[in-house]
Design a protein around this motif. Sequence first.
Motif: not given
Length: 396
Positions: A60-75
Motif C-alpha cells: 500500500g505504501v509503495i502504491s501511494e508514494i513511489t515512482n519506481r519499484v525494485l523487487v528483491m529476493r535473496k540479495g
Amino acid sequence: GGQRQRVVIAIALAGSPDIIIADEPTSALDATVQKQVLELLRTLVDETGVSVILVTHDMGVISEITNRVLVMRKGQVVEADHTTAILDQPGHDYTKKLLAAVPRLRVPPTTMSSEDGNVDGGSGRPADIGDDDLLLVAEDVSKQFSRPDFPWGLGAAKASFGLSDVSMRLPRGTVTGIVGESGSGKTTFGRILAGLDTAPTGRITIGEHAFDVSRSGRRSGLLGRVQMIFQDPSVSLNPRMTIGETLDESIRFGARTGSSKEPADLAAMMDRLGLPRSLLGRHPHQLSGGQKQRVCIARALLARPEIIVADEPTSALDVSVQAEIVQLLKDTIAERAMTMVFISHDLAIVQAMCSSVYIFKDGRIEDFGPTEFIFSRSDNPYTRALINARPQRFIC
C-alpha cells in the motif's frame, strides 16, 4: 512505537539531506498518520528534489508514494519497473506471489445508523455478550500519565489519560481486534491485560478469577495467565540469550503455570513458523527483523497461555510470510480454544483475523462491534476516517 517512529522521521528530515533511505518508516504508524507522513515525503520530493529510497514490505505504501519499484529476493533484484507497471502487470512469479498475498480490505459501499448495529455511539461500554463461555472481562480500566507544563520538567505536571474507563468482554476461542491511532492507549491496555503494567482503577476477570490491576502482575497472579507478543522484537528478546535458551525458558515458564498438560514441542514450533532449527544456537542480533518477530510468536505460543495479547505481530513481516503467520495464529487459537487480543494498524489483517473490533481514540473506546458491522456499516466518523486512509488500490 508510533511516536518513536515519527521522531526518527523528523530527525532524518531536519538535516535537509539529498537522499533519504527510509527503512520501513511507516511500519509503526496508524493509517491516518501514515498517510500524512507519505504525503509529507511526496511533497519534499516534489519541492526540494530530494531522492527517497523506500524499503518496505507494505504494498500500500509503495502504491501511494513511489515512482519506481525494485523487487528483491535473496540479495538480487528480480524485477524493476515503474510502480504502475509492477502493480498492474508484474512479470516475475515472485512479484506475483507478493501481490497475491496482500490482504485486501473489504468495504461494501453501504452505511447504517449506529442505532441499527452493535455500537452505542462511543460510550466506551461494550455491547452485551452472553456470559456463556466468557473467558476475559475487563471493567472500567483507567490509567493516567503525567507530563510537565514546560520543557525539562519545569512547572507543574498535567495529567492526561492513557486509558479512561475501558471495558471489554471477550469470549473463549475468539480473536478480538483493537485499532486506533498511535498513542490511543492500545498497547497500554494490552500490557495491563498481560500483568506487565498496573492501573489505579479497574478489574480484570479471567474465568472465575478476578485480578486487581492496581497490583503488579506477579503479586496479583495475573502474570503468566496472559502472554504478550511485543511490537518491537529487537527490544523484547534478551540479547545475551540464544534463541534456543529463550524458547526453552518459555516452555519451562508455561509448565510452571500449569497452563496446559500437553508438552510443548520446540522443533515442531520452529518448523511450523518457518524458522530453520539452526537459528536455535544464534543470538537475536544475528536474525532478521521478520525472524525475530516469529521467534517472539513462538515464545508466546510455547508458554501455552489462555490468552495472547499480540501487539502488531505482523508489522515486521513481508506479505507472503504475513499471510502464513496469520493463518498459523488462527489455526492455533481454534485448536487450543485460546483467546487473542490482536492490536494492529493494518485494518485488512484485523478484518481477516478478528470476529469483533474495538476502535480506540484518546484512551477511550470510540466504536466497537462485530467485524462485519464495523467495516461495512458503522457510521462513526473516526472509524470511517481510519478506513478511508487505507490505500484505495487495496480496498475491494
